[in-house]
Design a protein around this motif. Structure first.
Motif, PDB file in Angstrom:
ATOM      1  N   TYR A  14       0.861  -1.178   0.000  1.00 36.85           N
ATOM      2  CA  TYR A  14       0.000   0.000   0.000  1.00 36.85           C
ATOM      3  C   TYR A  14       0.899   1.229   0.000  1.00 36.85           C
ATOM      4  CZ  TYR A  14      -4.102  -2.860   0.947  1.00 36.85           C
ATOM      5  OH  TYR A  14      -5.124  -3.771   0.850  1.00 36.85           O
ATOM      6  N   THR A  15       0.842   2.013  -1.065  1.00 35.94           N
ATOM      7  CA  THR A  15       1.809   3.088  -1.261  1.00 35.94           C
ATOM      8  C   THR A  15       1.122   4.417  -1.555  1.00 35.94           C
ATOM      9  OG1 THR A  15       2.006   2.867  -3.663  1.00 35.94           O
ATOM     10  CG2 THR A  15       3.298   1.353  -2.311  1.00 35.94           C
ATOM     11  N   PHE A  16       1.910   5.497  -1.511  1.00 37.30           N
ATOM     12  CA  PHE A  16       1.414   6.838  -1.816  1.00 37.30           C
ATOM     13  C   PHE A  16       1.414   7.124  -3.315  1.00 37.30           C
ATOM     14  CE2 PHE A  16       2.381   7.388   2.651  1.00 37.30           C
ATOM     15  CZ  PHE A  16       1.331   8.163   3.087  1.00 37.30           C
ATOM     16  N   GLY A  17       2.052   6.291  -4.099  1.00 38.94           N
ATOM     17  CA  GLY A  17       2.086   6.513  -5.542  1.00 38.94           C
ATOM     18  C   GLY A  17       2.555   5.274  -6.258  1.00 38.94           C
ATOM     19  N   THR A  18       2.086   5.092  -7.484  1.00 32.16           N
ATOM     20  CA  THR A  18       2.465   3.917  -8.272  1.00 32.16           C
ATOM     21  C   THR A  18       3.200   4.344  -9.539  1.00 32.16           C
ATOM     22  OG1 THR A  18       0.326   3.921  -9.421  1.00 32.16           O
ATOM     23  CG2 THR A  18       0.518   2.557  -7.436  1.00 32.16           C
ATOM     24  N   ILE A  19       4.034   3.441 -10.036  1.00 30.97           N
ATOM     25  CA  ILE A  19       4.829   3.691 -11.233  1.00 30.97           C
ATOM     26  C   ILE A  19       4.725   2.476 -12.140  1.00 30.97           C
ATOM     27  CG2 ILE A  19       7.139   4.168 -12.145  1.00 30.97           C
ATOM     28  CD1 ILE A  19       7.892   5.253  -9.365  1.00 30.97           C
ATOM     29  N   ILE A  20       4.427   2.708 -13.402  1.00 27.59           N
ATOM     30  CA  ILE A  20       4.565   1.674 -14.419  1.00 27.59           C
ATOM     31  C   ILE A  20       5.113   2.344 -15.665  1.00 27.59           C
ATOM     32  CG2 ILE A  20       2.107   1.867 -15.069  1.00 27.59           C
ATOM     33  CD1 ILE A  20       2.342  -1.169 -15.867  1.00 27.59           C
ATOM     34  N   ASN A  21       6.323   1.946 -16.032  1.00 25.17           N
ATOM     35  CA  ASN A  21       7.050   2.569 -17.131  1.00 25.17           C
ATOM     36  C   ASN A  21       7.171   4.078 -16.887  1.00 25.17           C
ATOM     37  OD1 ASN A  21       7.372   0.056 -18.402  1.00 25.17           O
ATOM     38  ND2 ASN A  21       5.330   0.198 -19.279  1.00 25.17           N
ATOM     39  N   GLU A  22       6.629   4.922 -17.755  1.00 24.19           N
ATOM     40  CA  GLU A  22       6.733   6.371 -17.540  1.00 24.19           C
ATOM     41  C   GLU A  22       5.452   6.964 -16.951  1.00 24.19           C
ATOM     42  OE1 GLU A  22       8.761   8.640 -20.659  1.00 24.19           O
ATOM     43  OE2 GLU A  22       9.020   6.751 -21.724  1.00 24.19           O
ATOM     44  N   ARG A  23       4.526   6.123 -16.576  1.00 28.63           N
ATOM     45  CA  ARG A  23       3.257   6.590 -16.012  1.00 28.63           C
ATOM     46  C   ARG A  23       3.356   6.635 -14.495  1.00 28.63           C
ATOM     47  NH1 ARG A  23      -2.732   3.987 -17.309  1.00 28.63           N
ATOM     48  NH2 ARG A  23      -3.899   5.114 -15.705  1.00 28.63           N
ATOM     49  N   LEU A  24       3.154   7.820 -13.915  1.00 32.01           N
ATOM     50  CA  LEU A  24       3.223   8.023 -12.469  1.00 32.01           C
ATOM     51  C   LEU A  24       1.856   8.461 -11.969  1.00 32.01           C
ATOM     52  CD1 LEU A  24       6.486  10.192 -12.410  1.00 32.01           C
ATOM     53  CD2 LEU A  24       6.315   7.705 -12.532  1.00 32.01           C
ATOM     54  N   GLU A  25       1.423   7.903 -10.844  1.00 28.50           N
ATOM     55  CA  GLU A  25       0.165   8.310 -10.223  1.00 28.50           C
ATOM     56  C   GLU A  25       0.387   8.491  -8.730  1.00 28.50           C
ATOM     57  OE1 GLU A  25      -3.156   5.839 -11.105  1.00 28.50           O
ATOM     58  OE2 GLU A  25      -3.093   6.225 -13.264  1.00 28.50           O
ATOM     59  N   LEU A  26       0.065   9.676  -8.219  1.00 28.95           N
ATOM     60  CA  LEU A  26       0.226   9.995  -6.810  1.00 28.95           C
ATOM     61  C   LEU A  26      -1.131  10.278  -6.196  1.00 28.95           C
ATOM     62  CD1 LEU A  26       3.380  12.285  -6.881  1.00 28.95           C
ATOM     63  CD2 LEU A  26       3.197  10.084  -5.740  1.00 28.95           C
ATOM     64  N   SER A  27      -1.367   9.754  -4.987  1.00 34.88           N
ATOM     65  CA  SER A  27      -2.602  10.051  -4.275  1.00 34.88           C
ATOM     66  C   SER A  27      -2.566  11.486  -3.785  1.00 34.88           C
ATOM     67  CB  SER A  27      -2.768   9.089  -3.093  1.00 34.88           C
ATOM     68  OG  SER A  27      -2.928   7.768  -3.546  1.00 34.88           O
ATOM     69  N   ASP A  28      -3.708  12.131  -3.805  1.00 33.14           N
ATOM     70  CA  ASP A  28      -3.820  13.532  -3.405  1.00 33.14           C
ATOM     71  C   ASP A  28      -4.739  13.621  -2.187  1.00 33.14           C
ATOM     72  OD1 ASP A  28      -4.035  16.217  -3.117  1.00 33.14           O
ATOM     73  OD2 ASP A  28      -4.702  16.635  -5.167  1.00 33.14           O
ATOM     74  N   ASP A  29      -4.174  13.993  -1.042  1.00 30.47           N
ATOM     75  CA  ASP A  29      -4.968  14.076   0.183  1.00 30.47           C
ATOM     76  C   ASP A  29      -6.020  15.166   0.125  1.00 30.47           C
ATOM     77  OD1 ASP A  29      -3.603  12.000   1.374  1.00 30.47           O
ATOM     78  OD2 ASP A  29      -2.054  13.320   2.189  1.00 30.47           O
ATOM     79  N   THR A  30      -5.863  16.129  -0.774  1.00 37.52           N
ATOM     80  CA  THR A  30      -6.821  17.242  -0.841  1.00 37.52           C
ATOM     81  C   THR A  30      -8.030  16.891  -1.710  1.00 37.52           C
ATOM     82  OG1 THR A  30      -5.727  18.231  -2.783  1.00 37.52           O
ATOM     83  CG2 THR A  30      -4.919  18.862  -0.603  1.00 37.52           C
ATOM     84  N   ARG A  31      -7.939  15.812  -2.475  1.00 35.58           N
ATOM     85  CA  ARG A  31      -9.039  15.457  -3.364  1.00 35.58           C
ATOM     86  C   ARG A  31     -10.049  14.606  -2.610  1.00 35.58           C
ATOM     87  NH1 ARG A  31      -6.283  13.088  -6.897  1.00 35.58           N
ATOM     88  NH2 ARG A  31      -5.864  14.835  -8.266  1.00 35.58           N
ATOM     89  N   VAL A  32     -11.323  15.007  -2.635  1.00 34.74           N
ATOM     90  CA  VAL A  32     -12.356  14.283  -1.914  1.00 34.74           C
ATOM     91  C   VAL A  32     -12.590  12.922  -2.548  1.00 34.74           C
ATOM     92  CG1 VAL A  32     -14.783  14.269  -1.227  1.00 34.74           C
ATOM     93  CG2 VAL A  32     -13.475  16.415  -1.195  1.00 34.74           C
ATOM     94  N   ASP A  33     -12.714  12.893  -3.858  1.00 38.03           N
ATOM     95  CA  ASP A  33     -12.970  11.648  -4.570  1.00 38.03           C
ATOM     96  C   ASP A  33     -11.902  11.471  -5.639  1.00 38.03           C
ATOM     97  OD1 ASP A  33     -13.939   9.399  -5.693  1.00 38.03           O
ATOM     98  OD2 ASP A  33     -15.674  10.336  -6.671  1.00 38.03           O
TER      99      ASP A  33
END
Length: 384
Positions: free
Chosen positions: A131-150
């Motif tokens: 369980y992580t704060f962000g995922t990486i696959i190749n050049e695609r990065l996704e970070l969770s945003d604590d300010t986003r409700v949904d």
């Protein structure tokens, strides 16, 4: 008694009137080879379940199916968490029967997703869930945003499934399971004694691991969650004890990290992959802050690596590091290794080892660092 198959006489003219050459051939021979080639072409398009069904038709199909099975390498992809159901699409689409799976899960994903994953994996397949704060696959990065409700849009799970490989052994050890829900970690007063027992188990597991030869390798993967400061303090002596016992010959590569969120049901998780594979690891620490510096370091790493047919790369990058870089480490890595699938995550602290002999004049210890990215490469020809 059954009559033997008649052989067909083929007459070949040489261009002269009364000269012909007679040759004998079994008409079934060419059909067998033709059918096998056709089967091989068809089997390339089958997923693992379809391939298993085809292997049950006859021995001839079994041979072709097994050959196809051992031409397939790791399966890396990204899938939305809502698709992890009993009939999840990632298993239906998978082209391999995995022996171990690594799942990088956004920490906001509903707790309990690990139960679904375990349920749908083959019974003999280990599952490592982070369980992580962000995922990486190749050049695609996704970070969770604590300010986003949904942010359900960003609850994609990155997966790496490794196939069964002849002469490769995978050992996994869970060192602690003392919590019930995220954020409610229980640290027993006997934790230190329990930890010492786990270290002994780990050392015993490494004792059974032979020193690899030039065609073999041993990977040491260390993963830990640190909801309280106790575990990070215990991680350092654990890594030091393993390093001192194994020396520089027994463990080829080291990769992993420390997360602020639980590792499914584990506080410590160690995975040893050993056998007929090749592996390398590299640490890009806080001294490397520009694209030029990171590129130079990874290019030296690439010069050491000898990739075979099937390869996969793992990355663990500290959250603090993304704030000091001109370009993500993963993007630079993919520029240098465009043919290698790269999977991993962002989180708290990284663990790694440089397999290069010329790192600042000496071999680096196995350290837990901030503002650091660690990479590990696995490669194998995967034939049987």
């Amino acid at each position: 008694m059954e009559e033997p198959t008649a052989k067909r006489i083929r007459k070949t003219s040489t261009g002269f009137e009364n000269n012909t050459v007679e040759s004998y051939e079994n008409p079934m021979d060419s059909n067998i080879y033709l059918n096998y080639d056709i089967l091989r072409i068809v089997f390339r398009y089958l997923n693992v379940k379809e391939l298993e069904r085809a292997a049950m038709v006859c021995r001839f199909w079994l041979k072709a199916a097994n050959h196809e099975k051992y031409t397939r390498g790791p399966d890396c992809f990204i899938e939305h968490h809502l698709h992890f159901t009993d009939k999840t699409r990632f298993i239906e689409k998978s082209r391999i029967k995995p022996t171990i799976g690594f799942f990088f899960i956004p920490y906001k994903t509903l707790y309990g997703i690990h139960e679904l994953i375990i349920k749908i994996l083959p019974s003999n397949c280990s599952a490592v869930m982070l369980y992580t704060f962000g995922t990486i696959i190749n050049e695609r990065l996704e970070l969770s945003d604590d300010t986003r409700v949904d942010d359900t849009e960003f609850r994609n799970i990155v997966c790496a499934l490794l196939p069964e490989i002849a002469d490769v052994k995978i050992n996994s050890l869970i060192l602690c399971t003392e919590y019930k829900q995220p954020g409610s970690l229980l640290v027993p007063s006997e934790l230190l004694l329990e930890f010492q027992n786990h270290v002994r188990k780990l050392i015993d597991m490494i004792k059974e691991t032979p020193i690899p030869n030039q065609d073999e390798s041993t990977c040491f993967i260390y993963l830990c969650n640190d909801l309280c400061n106790e575990f990070i303090h215990l991680s350092k002596p654990l890594l030091k004890a393993v390093q001192e016992y194994s020396g520089i010959d027994r463990i080829t590569s080291v990769w992993g990290g420390v997360m602020k969120w639980p590792l499914s049901t584990a506080c410590f998780r160690v995975v040893l992959i050993t056998g007929s594979i090749q592996s390398w690891s590299v640490v890009v620490d806080g001294r490397y802050t520009t694209e030029e510096q990171v590129t130079k370091k990874l290019r030296l790493f690439k010069n050491q690596v000898k990739l075979k047919k099937h390869s996969v790369g793992f990355i663990f990058s500290c959250l603090d590091r993304k704030n000091v870089l001109e370009k993500p480490d993963s993007t630079i890595f993919k520029t240098l290794f465009p043919e290698v699938s790269l999977v991993g995550c962002f989180d708290d602290k990284a663990v790694g080892k440089n397999t290069m002999d010329h790192e600042m004049g000496s071999r680096r210890d196995w350290e837990i660092d901030e503002q650091t990215t660690t990479f590990m490469l696995l490669t194998n020809h995967h034939t049987k």
